[in-house]
Write a protein that holds these residues in place. Structure first.
Motif, PDB file in Angstrom:
ATOM      1  N   VAL A  12       0.855  -1.185   0.000  1.00  0.00           N
ATOM      2  CA  VAL A  12       0.000   0.000   0.000  1.00  0.00           C
ATOM      3  C   VAL A  12       0.893   1.238   0.000  1.00  0.00           C
ATOM      4  N   CYS A  13       0.598   2.175  -0.913  1.00  0.00           N
ATOM      5  CA  CYS A  13       1.374   3.408  -0.986  1.00  0.00           C
ATOM      6  C   CYS A  13       1.243   4.173   0.324  1.00  0.00           C
ATOM      7  N   GLY A  14       2.378   4.470   0.905  1.00  0.00           N
ATOM      8  CA  GLY A  14       2.381   5.143   2.203  1.00  0.00           C
ATOM      9  C   GLY A  14       2.439   6.652   2.055  1.00  0.00           C
ATOM     10  N   GLY A 188      12.988   9.732  -8.680  1.00  0.00           N
ATOM     11  CA  GLY A 188      11.617  10.208  -8.883  1.00  0.00           C
ATOM     12  C   GLY A 188      10.682   9.412  -7.984  1.00  0.00           C
ATOM     13  N   TRP A 189       9.477   9.909  -7.836  1.00  0.00           N
ATOM     14  CA  TRP A 189       8.537   9.304  -6.883  1.00  0.00           C
ATOM     15  C   TRP A 189       8.107   7.895  -7.298  1.00  0.00           C
ATOM     16  N   HIS A 190       7.687   7.717  -8.553  1.00  0.00           N
ATOM     17  CA  HIS A 190       7.086   6.430  -8.935  1.00  0.00           C
ATOM     18  C   HIS A 190       8.078   5.266  -8.826  1.00  0.00           C
ATOM     19  N   GLU A 192      10.464   4.810  -6.791  1.00  0.00           N
ATOM     20  CA  GLU A 192      10.711   4.397  -5.403  1.00  0.00           C
ATOM     21  C   GLU A 192       9.836   3.199  -5.053  1.00  0.00           C
ATOM     22  N   ASP A 193       8.564   3.279  -5.457  1.00  0.00           N
ATOM     23  CA  ASP A 193       7.621   2.232  -5.055  1.00  0.00           C
ATOM     24  C   ASP A 193       7.863   0.910  -5.776  1.00  0.00           C
ATOM     25  N   THR A 194       8.230   0.977  -7.063  1.00  0.00           N
ATOM     26  CA  THR A 194       8.484  -0.306  -7.734  1.00  0.00           C
ATOM     27  C   THR A 194       9.793  -0.911  -7.230  1.00  0.00           C
ATOM     28  N   PRO A 217      -1.107   9.822 -12.208  1.00  0.00           N
ATOM     29  CA  PRO A 217      -0.256   8.936 -13.006  1.00  0.00           C
ATOM     30  C   PRO A 217       0.462   7.855 -12.190  1.00  0.00           C
ATOM     31  N   HIS A 218       0.396   7.932 -10.841  1.00  0.00           N
ATOM     32  CA  HIS A 218       1.298   7.114 -10.028  1.00  0.00           C
ATOM     33  C   HIS A 218       1.212   5.620 -10.332  1.00  0.00           C
ATOM     34  N   HIS A 219       0.026   5.066 -10.288  1.00  0.00           N
ATOM     35  CA  HIS A 219      -0.065   3.609 -10.447  1.00  0.00           C
ATOM     36  C   HIS A 219       0.094   3.161 -11.905  1.00  0.00           C
ATOM     37  N   ASP A 220      -0.378   3.988 -12.829  1.00  0.00           N
ATOM     38  CA  ASP A 220      -0.093   3.658 -14.226  1.00  0.00           C
ATOM     39  C   ASP A 220       1.416   3.702 -14.483  1.00  0.00           C
ATOM     40  N   ALA A 221       2.089   4.647 -13.855  1.00  0.00           N
ATOM     41  CA  ALA A 221       3.544   4.743 -14.009  1.00  0.00           C
ATOM     42  C   ALA A 221       4.235   3.524 -13.391  1.00  0.00           C
ATOM     43  N   GLU A 222       3.742   3.084 -12.234  1.00  0.00           N
ATOM     44  CA  GLU A 222       4.337   1.909 -11.594  1.00  0.00           C
ATOM     45  C   GLU A 222       4.224   0.677 -12.491  1.00  0.00           C
ATOM     46  N   ILE A 223       3.043   0.519 -13.107  1.00  0.00           N
ATOM     47  CA  ILE A 223       2.851  -0.638 -14.001  1.00  0.00           C
ATOM     48  C   ILE A 223       3.853  -0.557 -15.163  1.00  0.00           C
TER      49      ILE A 223
HETATM   50 ZN   LIG Z   1       3.005   4.718  -4.279  1.00  0.00          ZN
END
Ligand SMILES: [Zn+2]
Length: 454
Positions: A12-14, A188-190, A192-194, A217-223
């Motif tokens: 889960v994105c914190g 960049g932010w995205h 970090e999560d992947t 865009p965050h989750h589309d970017a992660e994918i």
């Molecule tokens: Zn996130």
């Protein structure tokens, strides 16, 4: 259905800790806490990973405004977040992972994306090339053509496409930086999560959650990053997004300047009432925040607590096995169990689950007037505890802590010893019998009384 047997991996994105935790955050993290509790209750072995975006534009912009170092600012608000989560009884996260602890993994992903042609370097910055990833925007349904034709205030001329996003940002004066093949800078932010999720879960996992505002865009970017990096599709099996907290018709958000910090609510209400207020809506639906609505939630929650307290009270006087209200309460408990679990199985519908509990409470209130046996009361209390445990509610009302109970027993035991020394056997026997009735067995030894709870 999880990817591997009974094992569930959930990310889960914190938070980005740059200000006080607000009701919008509380909503999301309480919702995922309930989801985690329920999956564990259902026998899944769930690993719950949450990241902390501890280096980000918002932190770096705010820190000089308030005269703190970027890391001091982050630590201050991360502490506020942790304290808030503890107060709200959010207990299910296995690991909070700070982005700054994953810089090597981030660099590895950026390098691989560059090699595969999914990214390009301009000066000392690296961008993701969204046109290289077929299906970019599929999760949100955003159409890139429409975004491109829309008026853009700020266009970075160095990017091939305005929708390309930063994977690595070159060092600016006064900002923290890490060394990389492209020069000193920060992630960049995205990405970090992947980097964090792939480091712990590998190329594919079960649940990725976050607030509704993170879909694009965050989750589309992660994918786009993850699938291009690993070559494995889909990156995530279930995407789960919480609805907004709305205040006077607008989404509560820092950028809109209408946030209500959790600490402000907790000056007026207990954390349990706030948690109940949040849980009383299914996680995908928006919540309209007003203090009137919290007050209504308080009254509703009290009705549940009163039934619980009444059942505990009745326990002392109740007949062992049979009473006039038993049959109707047994029926109500059966139908509650089926509605409660049906609701939770239907995309964690806590609203309907609580509605079932309210019906149970009404049935209890009617049945207790006719009389309930000890056996039925115990079953009722146990059912309440189970529902309470799943929703993370009632735990403050479950009774005194084990320490307090032990202390009270010790006081009674010494009172009885005192009575015995005074040859007041009537009192000492009465204390022993009453304790025995409550399940505390006393045993007199040469070194005084010993006790155990049976
Ligand atoms: Zn996130």
């Amino acid at each position: 259905m999880p990817l591997q047997g009974k094992r569930v991996k959930m990310f889960v994105c914190g938070i980005t800790p740059y200000d006080y935790t607000h009701v919008g955050h509380a909503r999301t993290y309480v919702a995922f806490d309930v989801i985690a509790r329920y999956l564990r209750y259902r026998g899944y072995s769930l690993f719950y990973l949450q990241n902390v975006t501890d280096v980000d534009d918002r932190i770096l912009n705010r820190a000089p405004e308030v005269g703190l170092g970027w890391d001091e600012l982050g630590n201050t608000y991360l502490k506020d977040y942790m304290r808030t989560m503890e107060a709200l009884n959010v207990t299910t996260v296995n690991l909070y992972a700070k982005a700054t602890d994953y810089v090597p993994e981030i660099i590895e992903q950026v390098e691989a994306l560059l090699e595969k042609g999914h990214a390009y370097q301009v000066d000392e910055d690296v961008y993701y090339r969204v046109s290289s990833f077929e299906g970019y925007g599929n999760l949100s349904g955003v159409k890139l053509e429409e975004l491109r034709s829309g008026a853009r205030v700020e266009v970075d001329e160095r990017k091939e496409d305005p929708q390309d996003f930063a994977l690595w940002k070159s060092r600016k004066p006064g900002e923290p930086y890490w060394d990389s093949p492209w020069g000193a800078g920060r992630p960049g932010w995205h990405i970090e999560d992947t980097a964090i999720s792939i480091a712990h879960f590998g190329p594919q996992y079960d649940i990725h959650g976050g607030g509704n505002d993170l879909i694009f865009p965050h989750h589309d970017a992660e994918i786009a990053q993850a699938e291009a990096f690993t070559g494995v599709k889909p990156f995530v099996k279930y995407w789960m997004h919480t609805g907004f907290v709305v205040i006077k018709g607008e989404r509560m958000g820092k950028s809109l300047g209408n946030i209500v910090p959790v600490r402000e609510v907790l000056e007026r209400y207990s954390p349990e009432v706030l948690r109940f207020f949040l849980v009383y809506t299914q996680y995908r639906s928006p919540i309209d925040f007003t203090y009137e609505a919290v007050e209504e939630a308080r009254m509703a929650y009290e009705r549940l607590l009163e039934a619980y307290a009444r059942a505990r009270q009745e326990l002392g006087e109740a007949p062992e096995a049979k009473a006039a209200g038993d049959v109707s309460l047994r029926g109500a408990m059966k139908s509650t169990a089926s509605s409660f679990f049906q609701a939770m199985d239907d995309d964690f519908n806590t609203r309907d689950a609580l509605a079932a509990l309210f019906r149970l409470t009404s049935s209890f209130n009617a049945a207790v007037e006719k009389g309930l046996s000890r056996e039925r009361l115990v079953a009722f209390l146990e059912a309440y505890q189970t529902y309470g445990h799943i929703l993370g509610l009632f735990e403050g009302a479950m009774g005194p802590s084990p320490d307090l109970l032990e202390g009270l027993i010790r006081v009674l035991v010494s009172l009885r010893e005192e009575a015995r020394r005074n040859k007041d056997f009537k009192t000492s026997d009465w204390i022993r019998d009453e304790l025995a009735r409550l399940g505390v067995k006393l045993e007199d030894t040469s070194r005084g009384a010993r006790w155990r709870i049976s």
